[in-house]
Design an enzyme around this catalytic site. Structure first.
Site, PDB file in Angstrom:
ATOM      1  N   ILE A 127       0.831  -1.203   0.000  1.00  0.00           N
ATOM      2  CA  ILE A 127       0.000   0.000   0.000  1.00  0.00           C
ATOM      3  C   ILE A 127       0.866   1.253   0.000  1.00  0.00           C
ATOM      4  O   ILE A 127       1.993   1.229   0.505  1.00  0.00           O
ATOM      5  CB  ILE A 127      -0.972  -0.029   1.216  1.00  0.00           C
ATOM      6  CG1 ILE A 127      -1.937   1.154   1.188  1.00  0.00           C
ATOM      7  CG2 ILE A 127      -0.222  -0.140   2.528  1.00  0.00           C
ATOM      8  CD1 ILE A 127      -3.081   1.061   2.203  1.00  0.00           C
ATOM      9  N   CYS A 128       0.344   2.316  -0.584  1.00  0.00           N
ATOM     10  CA  CYS A 128       0.942   3.646  -0.556  1.00  0.00           C
ATOM     11  C   CYS A 128       2.242   3.676  -1.384  1.00  0.00           C
ATOM     12  O   CYS A 128       2.217   3.474  -2.586  1.00  0.00           O
ATOM     13  CB  CYS A 128       1.151   4.078   0.886  1.00  0.00           C
ATOM     14  SG  CYS A 128       1.576   5.811   1.126  1.00  0.00           S
ATOM     15  N   ALA A 129       3.364   3.914  -0.752  1.00  0.00           N
ATOM     16  CA  ALA A 129       4.658   3.925  -1.451  1.00  0.00           C
ATOM     17  C   ALA A 129       5.266   2.535  -1.577  1.00  0.00           C
ATOM     18  O   ALA A 129       6.207   2.336  -2.341  1.00  0.00           O
ATOM     19  CB  ALA A 129       5.636   4.850  -0.736  1.00  0.00           C
ATOM     20  N   SER A 168      -2.622  -0.813  -3.132  1.00  0.00           N
ATOM     21  CA  SER A 168      -3.584   0.202  -2.719  1.00  0.00           C
ATOM     22  C   SER A 168      -2.883   1.553  -2.649  1.00  0.00           C
ATOM     23  O   SER A 168      -1.660   1.632  -2.618  1.00  0.00           O
ATOM     24  CB  SER A 168      -4.204  -0.184  -1.373  1.00  0.00           C
ATOM     25  OG  SER A 168      -5.289   0.645  -1.054  1.00  0.00           O
TER      26      SER A 168
END
Length: 181
Positions: free
Chosen positions: A101-103, A148
């Site tokens: 998720i994210c980075a 995500s």
């Protein structure tokens, strides 16, 4: 019972890490939280998290899934860690689920695991990688890979992980208890 490894690095996004760990455990999943090093992990907003073990202590264990929380500094540390790269490649070869998720999807891309796959991430994280079909969706699943966008999608991401590991019925039970609607 399903087993999941959540490796934590200094600089990880605490909202993502804690949401994933909490919701998976609510669903009855056995979650192992492992720090890259021994001792506490200081997350991106200064929250101190205490992993239960170290990555070295669990590298030889079998897991159904590995989930990488984001946070740019944390993702960079995961990406630079050869143990994480080797673990991800081994999990992929064995057909086990891998989520980020994210980075953290950058860690999967760096390991060569997102080539010719659809993925999402925090805006800008996967730019300049034409071999990845970049999506703006909150959560994307492509085969064994789940990605995500960021802290705001952490609940949806975690519920999707529960659905993969425990089925739709368990996901619905957990989501209802969260009182999201």
């Amino acid at each position: 019972m399903s087993t999941v490894l959540v490796p934590l690095a200094n600089g990880c996004e605490e909202l993502e890490a804690v949401t994933v760990i909490d919701l998976l455990r609510r669903a009855g999943v056995t979650v192992t939280v492992a720090g890259l090093e021994a001792g506490p992990v200081t997350a991106s907003r200064g929250v101190v998290l205490l992993p239960e073990t170290t990555l070295d202590a669990v590298l030889d264990q079998a897991f159904d899934m590995v989930v990488l929380p984001g946070g740019l500094d944390g993702a960079q540390r995961l990406e630079a860690d050869r143990r994480i790269t080797a673990l991800l490649r081994r999990m992929a070869e064995q057909g086990h689920f891998i989520a980020a998720i994210c980075a953290a999807p950058r860690v999967l891309a760096s390991a060569g695991l997102l080539k010719n796959r659809e993925a999402t991430a925090y805006p800008g994280t996967l730019d300049g990688q034409p071999e990845i079909r970049l999506s703006s969706a909150a959560v994307v699943r492509d085969g064994i890979f789940m990605t995500s966008r960021g802290p705001g999608t952490a609940i949806d991401f975690s519920l999707s992980l529960i659905e993969i590991l425990c089925g739709r019925k368990q996901r619905d039970v957990i989501e209802k208890a969260l009182q999201r609607s």
